[in-house]
Design a protein around this motif. Structure first.
Motif, PDB file in Angstrom:
ATOM      1  N   GLU A 399       0.834  -1.198   0.000  1.00 40.65           N
ATOM      2  CA  GLU A 399       0.000   0.000   0.000  1.00 40.65           C
ATOM      3  C   GLU A 399       0.873   1.255   0.000  1.00 40.65           C
ATOM      4  N   GLN A 400       1.919   1.220   0.856  1.00 41.25           N
ATOM      5  CA  GLN A 400       2.820   2.378   0.940  1.00 41.25           C
ATOM      6  C   GLN A 400       3.483   2.679  -0.387  1.00 41.25           C
ATOM      7  N   ILE A 401       4.016   1.626  -0.998  1.00 44.61           N
ATOM      8  CA  ILE A 401       4.716   1.835  -2.262  1.00 44.61           C
ATOM      9  C   ILE A 401       3.725   2.249  -3.346  1.00 44.61           C
ATOM     10  N   GLY A 402       2.516   1.700  -3.256  1.00 45.87           N
ATOM     11  CA  GLY A 402       1.487   2.079  -4.228  1.00 45.87           C
ATOM     12  C   GLY A 402       1.201   3.570  -4.227  1.00 45.87           C
ATOM     13  N   LYS A 403       1.352   4.205  -3.058  1.00 47.23           N
ATOM     14  CA  LYS A 403       1.068   5.644  -2.957  1.00 47.23           C
ATOM     15  C   LYS A 403       2.334   6.497  -3.033  1.00 47.23           C
ATOM     16  N   ALA A 404       3.487   5.826  -3.102  1.00 51.39           N
ATOM     17  CA  ALA A 404       4.746   6.572  -2.978  1.00 51.39           C
ATOM     18  C   ALA A 404       5.083   7.355  -4.243  1.00 51.39           C
ATOM     19  N   GLU A 405       5.710   8.507  -4.042  1.00 56.64           N
ATOM     20  CA  GLU A 405       6.275   9.249  -5.167  1.00 56.64           C
ATOM     21  C   GLU A 405       7.753   8.909  -5.344  1.00 56.64           C
ATOM     22  N   VAL A 406       8.413   8.645  -4.195  1.00 58.91           N
ATOM     23  CA  VAL A 406       9.840   8.321  -4.242  1.00 58.91           C
ATOM     24  C   VAL A 406      10.081   7.090  -3.365  1.00 58.91           C
ATOM     25  N   VAL A 407      10.870   6.155  -3.871  1.00 53.08           N
ATOM     26  CA  VAL A 407      11.323   5.029  -3.058  1.00 53.08           C
ATOM     27  C   VAL A 407      12.845   5.061  -3.035  1.00 53.08           C
ATOM     28  N   MET A 408      13.393   5.020  -1.829  1.00 51.78           N
ATOM     29  CA  MET A 408      14.846   4.972  -1.677  1.00 51.78           C
ATOM     30  C   MET A 408      15.198   3.597  -1.136  1.00 51.78           C
ATOM     31  N   ILE A 409      16.181   2.950  -1.742  1.00 52.47           N
ATOM     32  CA  ILE A 409      16.514   1.568  -1.384  1.00 52.47           C
ATOM     33  C   ILE A 409      17.941   1.528  -0.852  1.00 52.47           C
ATOM     34  N   ASP A 410      18.077   1.167   0.415  1.00 49.42           N
ATOM     35  CA  ASP A 410      19.369   1.225   1.096  1.00 49.42           C
ATOM     36  C   ASP A 410      19.665  -0.111   1.776  1.00 49.42           C
ATOM     37  N   GLY A 411      20.599  -0.850   1.225  1.00 44.59           N
ATOM     38  CA  GLY A 411      21.062  -2.056   1.917  1.00 44.59           C
ATOM     39  C   GLY A 411      20.176  -3.273   1.751  1.00 44.59           C
ATOM     40  N   VAL A 412      19.179  -3.204   0.898  1.00 43.49           N
ATOM     41  CA  VAL A 412      18.330  -4.372   0.630  1.00 43.49           C
ATOM     42  C   VAL A 412      18.119  -4.492  -0.882  1.00 43.49           C
TER      43      VAL A 412
END
Lengths: 717, 244
Positions: A399-412
Motif C-alpha cells: 500500500e505504501q509503495i502504491g502511494k509513494a512518489e519516491v522510493v529509496m533503497i538502502d542495503g536491501v
C-alpha cells in the motif's frame, strides 16, 4: 590471530595502513621461487571492523598489507601502491564473534575487490530494468536528485532498508525526520519481525531473546535453523560447541524440530520432522505434557498460561504437528527432567501463524522456569543512548509503495527478496538506489548513488543479539577503491540541499554518547573513544536485568493443516548458510561452496523426497517445473533422502536477474513464485505458505554437485 | 572409520626441539558450516572453479565437508566431517613422485614444492583421502580481485599439484614471532586459517609431541580415531567421533 598479537599489531583507527605501527619483519614481496618453508611474511597491520553480511554484527579484525593496483593514467597502465585488505577474521574481544567468523563473513573481502562494483553514481539511460545507465559526477547526481526531492510530497517517500541497526540507520532516521518523510521500513523478509513480536508477546521484551545454550543441558529448538542461516550463526555456533564439549563431564543434548533437515537438524542428536506450520501445535503439545504430568515446578508461568496448555487437545496437536504422540511425550519428559532445559524458538521459514508459534515455543521456557537462569533465556541487551530507539521496523509495503512518489533503497534488494513488490515499485515516479552493485533492484532504479563497501566505510553497528549491550565499530582504514560515497554522507548532503541541515551520527559521536553509561567507566571521553576505536567496539560487561512479564491474553489456536488437490505440495524456500537471502550470491567463493544439503555448486536445486521423485520419474539433475498459483519456475531436482514427503524445499540465493558476473542469470529464485500471504500478527510476508504442484521440466538445467558420492545413482532410485 | 591405530603418544619427533604438527577435529562440535572451507580459500589463494570447470570435476578445495546420509526418512542421520590433507607420517603420495616434489619435512608436514612439480598426478592418484588438487587451468582473478591475494602464499600456475599445507606460512610466522621475542612457540600461538575461523571451535592444532598441547589432549581421548587409519598411513589428523 590471538588477543596478544591483535593488540600488538592493531593500528590506530584512521591513521592509514602501513605507516609503521607494525615494524616487525622487513617489508618484502614474496617471490614464487622461495620455498614455502622459508617464507618471510611481509609487513601487516590488523584493524578492527564489523561484518555487514547479515544483521548479526560480528566484530572482525582485518589484515591490511601493501599491494599494487593497476590504474590508467593518460592512457597508460601504471601500478599504484595501495593498502589492500587480505583477510577478515573474528575479533577475539567481540562478545558476538569471539574471534570466529562464518563462510559469508570470510568471503566478504571479495565484495570489496569485486570486478563488477559500481564505480560512481549513475543515471538511468534506458528503460527501467534494462541495466542501461550513464555515469555522472556526484555533483550532478546530488543536485538533480535533490531538485526532484524538493518538488515531491515528502510524506510519500518510502525508505526501504535492512534490519541492521547502528550509525547508518540512525543517520537515515535523522534525514527522513528532517525532510518530513516517514521513518524507514524494512521489507518484511529477513528482518526478524516475527521473533521480535513473539518476544514481546511471551516475555514483554523489546528485542530478540538471548538463548544461553552454552550452559544448557538439553536444548529443544523449534523452527530456527540457528546453526545455519538464522539470526546470528557464529554467536550460536560458538555456544553450541561449548554446550556439546566445553564442560568437563557434561554434554548438552540438542533436539531440533523443523520441517527441513537443516544444518541445525543434522547437527542435532535428534531431528523432529515437524509438518510445515506444525511448530505451534508441537509447542502446545509439549507444554501440555509438562503441565498435565506435573513434570516441572515453575513460578514463572501464570495460571492462565498453564491452563492454556492444559486445555490443549494433545492428540489433535500431535496430529497437526505431524509427529507421533510417543515421540512428543518422550521429548517433553526428557526436556523437563533435564537439569538446565531450554527451548530456542524462531522462524527460519515464515508462515501465517509464525508469531504465535514462536510465542508458544518461547513460553515453554516459562513452564521450565529458566528465564534469567544459567542455561536459560536472557532478555535482549539494549544499548543505552538513542541509537536503539531508531530501529527500522516493518510496515505493510504494498500500500505504501502504491502511494509513494519516491522510493529509496538502502542495503536491501527488494526485487529479489520480496519480488511481489515489483508491480507497485514499477509505478513509482522516482526510485533511488544506494547499491554498490547493479543488483535486481538497482537495475530498476532511476538513480544509483553507490555506497562504499562496508570495509571502506566508518560505521557503528548494534549486533542483532549480544549477551551484553554492545556497539561494534568499524573506523575507516583503507581508501575507497572507486568514486563511491558513504550513504550517511550522501543523506547529509541531500538534507543540506533541501534546507534541512542534519548532523550525521558518526562512530565517534555514538561512542561519545556511551561514555559514562557503563559500569566501569573511569576514563576521560577522549580516552574512552580511543579505547573503543582500538578494540573495535564498546561492550558492557554486565548483563541486563531479567525482568519479564508474561502474557495474559490467550494466544489463539494453531493454523489447521492446509490441503489443496490442485497444489498438493507445501513449498518452502529457505535461507542458506552461504547466501542468506541472496545478498552474497555475487561472491565467487560462495558460488563454488558446496551447498550443505545437495553439494550443488553454482546452481541450487529444488529438493524433493525419494518417493515423489519416483512418482515423477525424475533423478538428480533432471529438471522439475514448480508451479504455484502465483507463478512457476524450473530448476534441477535434488532427491533429498531427508526431505519430508509432500514438502518441497528450495534454497534461496540463485535466480538474480542481474548481480555481477558470478550471479546474474544463474538458476531460479524460489521467492519468485511465492504467494505473499501476510503473517497474522505482524503482516510480514509469510513466504513459507505457498503450495505448489510439480511437473517434469522442459528446459535443460545443469546440476553440478561437488561430492563424488552425489554423482553416483542415488540408492533410492 | 577404524580403531585408532597410531596412538598420539607414539608420534615421536626426531629431535626434542622439533615439533610434529597435528590437528584434532571434534565432530561433536562441528556443524558442517563450511566456514573452514572459505577461510582456507581466502588464506591460501585457492582459485575459483567456474561452473563448467566444476562440472568436469575440477573444483579446488584444500578442505571439504564430506557428508553421507544414513538410514531413511524419518530415521535418517547424516555423517559429516571436514576432510583435509591428513599429513600422513607414512604418506602414500610421497614415494610415487618422480621428481621429489612432495616429501615429509622435519616437522611432519607433507610438503608440496610447487616449482618442482611437473604434474604427473601420481600423488593424487595414490592419496586415499582425495585431498590433492591439480591445477588444470591457470587461475583467473579478474581485476581488481587479485588485490586480495595473500602475498605469503604462492599463486600456483596451471599444471601444478597443490594441497593443504597446514598453513605453513602461519607456522613460519609463529616461529619467527617467537624467535624475535626470544621465547618458545606457545600452544595455540599458531592456528591454520580453518582452525582460527571455526565458529564452533571444533578444531585444535599444535604439537603432537607435547603431551600438554590441546591437540594432544584432544587426540588422546577415547573418541579419537583416524580416517582410514587401517591403511597404515599414520595420519596426523585425529577425529573425535560423535557420541551421546
Amino acid at each position: 590471530m590471538d588477543r596478544r598479537n591483535f593488540f600488538k599489531l592493531v593500528g590506530t583507527a584512521s591513521g592509514g595502513a602501513l605507516t609503521g605501527a607494525c615494524g616487525k619483519q622487513a617489508q618484502e614481496l614474496i617471490p614464487l621461487l622461495v620455498p614455502a618453508t622459508e617464507i618471510v611474511p611481509g609487513a601487516e597491520e590488523w584493524h578492527p571492523s564489523v561484518c555487514s553480511s547479515c544483521a548479526a554484527g560480528c566484530g572482525t579484525i582485518v589484515r591490511v598489507m601493501q599491494a599494487e593496483r593497476k590504474i590508467e593514467v593518460e592512457g597508460e597502465t601504471v601500478r599504484q601502491p595501495i593498502a589492500a585488505i587480505k583477510k577478515i577474521e573474528g575479533n577475539p574481544l567481540d562478545p558476538v564473534s569471539g574471534g570466529r567468523l562464518c563462510a559469508r563473513g570470510q568471503a566478504a573481502v571479495q565484495g570489496l575487490y569485486h570486478p563488477d562494483r559500481l564505480t560512481g553514481p549513475r543515471r538511468r539511460a534506458g528503460a527501467r530494468g534494462s541495466g542501461d545507465f550513464e555515469l555522472v559526477d556526484w555533483e550532478t547526481a546530488l543536485s538533480e536528485v535533490a531538485a526532484v526531492l524538493a518538488g515531491v510530497d515528502r510524506r510519500r517517500i518510502v525508505y526501504l532498508t535492512s534490519a541492521g541497526m547502528g550509525t547508518g540507520s540512525a543517520t537515515a532516521a535523522r534525514f527522513l525526520d528532517s525532510i518530513g518523510a516517514p521513518p524507514a521500513t524494512t521489507i518484511g523478509v529477513n528482518d526478524f519481525t516475527v521473533e521480535r513480536r513473539a518476544s514481546q508477546l511471551a516475555f514483554g521484551w523489546d528485542g530478540l531473546p538471548v538463548y544461553e545454550i552454552q550452559d544448557a543441558t538439553y536444548v529443544l529448538s523449534i523452527g530456527a535453523d540457528f546453526l545455519g542461516g538464522w539470526a546470528s550463526p557464529v554467536f550460536y555456533s560458538r555456544r553450541f560447541g561449548h554446550m556439546r564439549r566445553g564442560r568437563p563431564g557434561i554434554r548438552g543434548k540438542l533436539v531440533h524440530a523443523e520441517s527441513r533437515f537443516s544444518q541445525t537438524a543434522w547437527s542435532a542428536d535428534r531431528w523432529l520432522p515437524v509438518a510445515p506450520g506444525g511448530e505451534h501445535a508441537l509447542a502446545m503439545a509439549i507444554g501440555h505434557v509438562i503441565v498435565s504430568d506435573k513434570l516441572r515446578e515453575s513460578d514463572q508461568a501464570g495460571e492462565s498460561l498453564r491452563q492454556a496448555f492444559v486445555a490443549t487437545d494433545f492428540s489433535a496437536a500431535c496430529k497437526a504437528s505431524g509427529l507421533e504422540e510417543k515421540r512428543i511425550r518422550d521429548v517433553a519428559r526428557e526436556l523437563a527432567s533435564s537439569m538446565s532445559p531450554l527451548v530456542l524458538a524462531g522462524a527460519s521459514i515464515v508462515r501465517p501463524g509464525s508469531s504465535r508459534a514462536v510465542t508458544a515455543a518461547n513460553e515453554l521456557n516459562l513452564l521450565l522456569g529458566n528465564i534469567g537462569a544459567k542455561g536459560g533465556v536472557m532478555p535482549p541487551a539494549s544499548l543505552p543512548g538513542g541509537l536503539t530507539a531508531e530501529r527500522p521496523a516493518y510496515r505493510p509495503l504494498e500500500e505504501q509503495i502504491g502511494k509513494a512518489e519516491v522510493v529509496m533503497i538502502d542495503g536491501v534488494n527488494p526485487l529479489y527478496a520480496a519480488p511481489w513488490l515489483a508491480g507497485s515499485l514499477a509505478k513509482v515516479e522516482l526510485v533511488i538506489s544506494f547499491a554498490g552493485f547493479l543488483d535486481d533492484s538497482a537495475a530498476h532504479a532511476d538513480w544509483i548513488l553507490p555506497d562504499h563497501h562496508e570495509l571502506e566505510a566508518s560505521a557503528g553497528v548494534i549486533p542483532l543479539m549480544s549477551p551484553t549491550p554492545a556497539l561494534t565499530g568499524a573506523p575507516a582504514f583503507v581508501k575507497p577503491l572507486h568514486e563511491t560515497r558513504a550513504t550517511p554522507d550522501v543523506l547529509v548532503d541531500l538534507a543540506r540541499r533541501l534546507d534541512a541541515a542534519i548532523e550525521p551520527v558518526t562512530l565517534d559521536s555514538a561512542y561519545a554518547s556511551l561514555h559514562g553509561q557503563g559500569t566501569d567507566e573511569e576514563s576521560t571521553p577522549a580516552d574512552f573513544i580511543d579505547q573503543a576505536r582500538r578494540q573495535g567496539g564498546w561492550w558492557e560487561r554486565e548483563r541486563p536485568a531479567d525482568a519479564h512479564r508474561t502474557r495474559t491474553e490467550p494466544l489463539g489456536d494453531w493454523d489447521p493443516p492446509v490441503s489443496d488437490p490442485a497444489y498438493p505440495f507445501a513449498f518452502q524456500p529457505y535461507p542458506t548458510l552461504q547466501f542468506g537471502f541472496g545478498g552474497e550470491s555475487h561472491l565467487p567463493w560462495l558460488q563454488q561452496l558446496p551447498d550443505p544439503a545437495s553439494s550443488a555448486v553454482w546452481n541450487l536445486p529444488v529438493e524433493v523426497d525419494p518417493a515423489t521423485a519416483e512418482q515423477l520419474d525424475v533423478r538428480n539433475g533432471d529438471t522439475l517445473r514448480v508451479i504455484s498459483p502465483s507463478g512457476e519456475l524450473e530448476a534441477p531436482v535434488y532427491v533429498n533422502p531427508a526431505a519430508i514427503p509432500g514438502v518441497v524445499s528450495m534454497p534461496i540465493g540463485q535466480g538474480h536477474g542481474t548481480f555481477g558476473r558470478y550471479a546474474s542469470g544463474q538458476g531460479a529464485n524460489p521467492l519468485s513464485i511465492v504467494d505473499p500471504v501476510p503473517e497474522q500478527e505482524t503482516g510480514v510476508p509469510a513466504f513459507g505458505a505457498t503450495r505448489v504442484r510439480l511437473e517434469k521440466g522442459t528446459t535443460k538445467q545443469r546440476l553440478v554437485q561437488y561430492a563424488a558420492v552425489d554423482r553416483q545413482p542415488h540408492p533410492h532410485r | 572409520m577404524s580403531e585408532q591405530l597410531v596412538p598420539v603418544s607414539e608420534i615421536q619427533s626426531t629431535d626434542d626441539n622439533v615439533p610434529r604438527w597435528g590437528m584434532a577435529i571434534d565432530l561433536d562440535r562441528c556443524t558442517g558450516c563450511e566456514a573452514c572451507v572459505v577461510a582456507c580459500h581466502v588464506e591460501n589463494n585457492i582459485p575459483v572453479a567456474t561452473e563448467d570447470e566444476a562440472a568436469m570435476g575440477r573444483s579446488s578445495h584444500w578442505i571439504r565437508i564430506d557428508r553421507y546420509y544414513e538410514g531413511t526418512f524419518p530415521d535418517i542421520k547424516v555423517k559429516y566431517r571436514p576432510v583435509l590433507c591428513q599429513q600422513c607420517d607414512d604418506a602414500p603420495c610421497e614415494p610415487v613422485c618422480p621428481v621429489y616434489a612432495t616429501y615429509q619435512n622435519a616437522e611432519g608436514l607433507n610438503v608440496q614444492v610447487y616449482n618442482r612439480c611437473v604434474g604427473t598426478r601420481y600423488c593424487a592418484n595414490n592419496c586415499p583421502y582425495q585431498v590433492r588438487v591439480f591445477n588444470w587451468f591457470d587461475p583467473e582473478w579478474p581485476e581488481p580481485l587479485e588485490l586480495q591475494l595473500n602475498p605469503d602464499v604462492s599463486v600456483r600456475p596451471g599444471g601444478v599439484m597443490e594441497k593443504c599445507t597446514f598453513c605453513v606460512q602461519r607456522i613460519q610466522r609463529g616461529k619467527l614471532d617467537a624467535q624475535a621475542e626470544d621465547r618458545k612457540v606457545g600452544d595455540g600461538d599458531i592456528q591454520p586459517a580453518c582452525v582460527q575461523g571455526c565458529p564452533a571451535e571444533a578444531m585444535a592444532f599444535g604439537d603432537l609431541t607435547d603431551p600438554e598441547s590441546k591437540v594432544s589432549q584432544w587426540a588422546g581421548v577415547g573418541r579419537s580415531t583416524q580416517l582410514l587409519g587401517e591403511l597404515g598411513t599414520k595420519p596426523k589428523v585425529f577425529y573425535l567421533e560423535k557420541s551421546d
